[in-house]
Scaffold this active site. Structure first.
Site, PDB file in Angstrom:
ATOM      1  CG  ASP A  99      -1.780  -1.196   1.358  1.00  0.00           C
ATOM      2  OD1 ASP A  99      -2.719  -1.304   0.553  1.00  0.00           O
ATOM      3  OD2 ASP A  99      -1.519  -2.049   2.237  1.00  0.00           O
ATOM      4  CG  ASP A 118       7.895  12.851  -7.500  1.00  0.00           C
ATOM      5  OD1 ASP A 118       8.700  13.667  -7.982  1.00  0.00           O
ATOM      6  OD2 ASP A 118       7.915  12.498  -6.306  1.00  0.00           O
ATOM      7  CG  ASP A 175      16.420  20.896  -2.592  1.00  0.00           C
ATOM      8  OD1 ASP A 175      16.710  19.886  -1.915  1.00  0.00           O
ATOM      9  OD2 ASP A 175      15.735  21.827  -2.142  1.00  0.00           O
ATOM     10  CG  HIS A 224       8.552  14.141  -2.291  1.00  0.00           C
ATOM     11  ND1 HIS A 224       9.657  14.621  -2.942  1.00  0.00           N
ATOM     12  CD2 HIS A 224       8.113  13.090  -3.025  1.00  0.00           C
ATOM     13  CE1 HIS A 224       9.889  13.896  -4.029  1.00  0.00           C
ATOM     14  NE2 HIS A 224       8.956  12.962  -4.104  1.00  0.00           N
ATOM     15  CD  GLU A 257      19.142  16.081   2.378  1.00  0.00           C
ATOM     16  OE1 GLU A 257      19.975  16.596   3.155  1.00  0.00           O
ATOM     17  OE2 GLU A 257      18.564  16.717   1.480  1.00  0.00           O
ATOM     18  CD  GLU A 259       7.594  13.458   4.491  1.00  0.00           C
ATOM     19  OE1 GLU A 259       6.552  13.158   3.863  1.00  0.00           O
ATOM     20  OE2 GLU A 259       8.069  14.588   4.480  1.00  0.00           O
TER      21      GLU A 259
END
Length: 354
Positions: A200, A212, A217, A225, A240, A266
């Site tokens: 899911d 997407d 960046d 996200h 990161e 998130e």
């Protein structure tokens, strides 16, 4: 005194001075300890003190920032933001200050600037001109999207890990703990699966543009996200400095990001929560680098339980400063939003202050 004696004494004095200077410790470079950390918003510091009626070169970039996070409408077609501190910009600043719990000064005071230059979660605090508050200070996405009542056993899969330097076993442990923190408070189970067909929720690490429409960046800036229910996609920026084990607060890196802290935030978006105005909440839009923030507070709990109900075994949230870390097994346990087709893309960026 003869000329030769004077010359000899001068030579001796020069030798002593030379030895003394050589023995002195080097003068420290005041810039040597300034971290070379990218931050797309550091130029905002140039606008400190800016107020109504002023015109500052580059102020348009701050207007774009406020536009991205929902506080300022886009300019008319085929035009750009101006560098003028006009009444519309002042209204946006006041709205921003209210939502972030700052003093509502209506100008760019130091605290407001400090907050704005901090990397943060990119979900707009205001979506399409509005945001939905619950009974407290938590918010929902427009339309209050959530997983249907028939779906209480969600499966998640790690589908793209090759760009990450963290081994899959460690990643599995981190995400299991992050999901279990939400499962502790609502009647919902989360189970990892290796099948993308059955999943899911899908989780992966990506660099730059990854299909997407919301490109990453690089270090800091946008960290991750996710999409609101019931899309289930959750992407992290592979560039990161993710910390998945050990104490992130003791990391030698000035840009260390605690993976579990980001994941817990998130997952809140994946469940349908927007941002909270409670600074200590998981769903508050900012998170400082080299900081671990994984404990749900009452505002997070109230918001998610209002969507899904309470886990029968949930015993409540301990007061701030009382609860310790959950055990490693997890037992007992940052957005730009685009509301196309009922889906909100959520971004998490880290707060970095120096």
């Amino acid at each position: 005194m003869t000329t030769s004696n004077i010359l000899l004494q001068c030579l001796l004095l020069m030798a002593v001075v030379s030895l003394t200077v050589t023995a002195l410790p080097p003068i420290p470079d005041p810039l040597s300890k300034v971290p070379n950390i990218p931050n797309p918003w550091l130029t905002f510091k140039n606008f400190s003190g800016c107020h109504m009626g002023e015109n500052r070169t580059g102020l348009a970039s701050m207007k774009k920032y406020l536009n991205d996070f929902g506080y300022l409408p886009s300019p008319l077609s085929n035009s750009n933001f101006s560098d003028s501190f006009d009444s519309e910009f002042q209204d946006a600043i006041l709205s921003y200050q209210r939502h972030l719990g700052l003093n509502t000064t209506g100008y760019l005071d130091d605290k407001t600037i400090e907050t704005m230059v901090s990397p943060r979660c990119g979900v707009p605090d205001i979506i399409n001109g509005t945001y939905t508050h619950g009974r407290h200070l938590y918010t929902y996405f427009q339309g209050n999207p959530k997983w249907p009542t028939s779906t209480r056993d969600l499966k998640y899969a790690l589908i793209a890990t090759s760009a990450s330097t963290i081994d899959v076993a460690t990643l599995s442990d981190v995400f299991a703990r992050a999901f279990s923190r939400w499962a502790a408070v609502i009647p919902m189970n989360f189970t990892e699966t290796t099948s993308t067909v059955d999943a899911d929720i899908t989780i992966g690490f990506y660099n730059g543009s990854h299909g997407d429409g919301e490109a990453f960046d690089g270090p800091l800036g946008t960290l991750a996200h996710a999409f609101s229910p019931t899309d289930g996609r959750f992407h992290l920026d592979a560039s990161e400095t993710w910390i998945a084990s050990g104490d992130v607060t003791e990391s030698s890196s000035d840009v260390a990001v605690d993976l579990e802290s980001v994941a817990v935030h998130e997952i809140g978006h994946l469940l349908g929560l927007g941002h909270s105005t409670v600074e200590g909440a998981i769903m508050y839009p900012t998170l400082t680098v080299r900081t671990r923030k994984v404990e749900l507070v009452q505002d997070d709990v109230s918001g998610v339980q209002n969507l899904y109900g309470s886990n029968p075994d949930f015993k409540g949230v301990a007061p701030a400063g009382v609860a310790g870390e959950m055990d490693s097994s997890g037992s007992g346990e940052i957005i730009r939003a685009r509301m196309g087709l009922g889906v909100a893309v959520t971004f998490l960026v880290l707060t970095f202050l120096y």
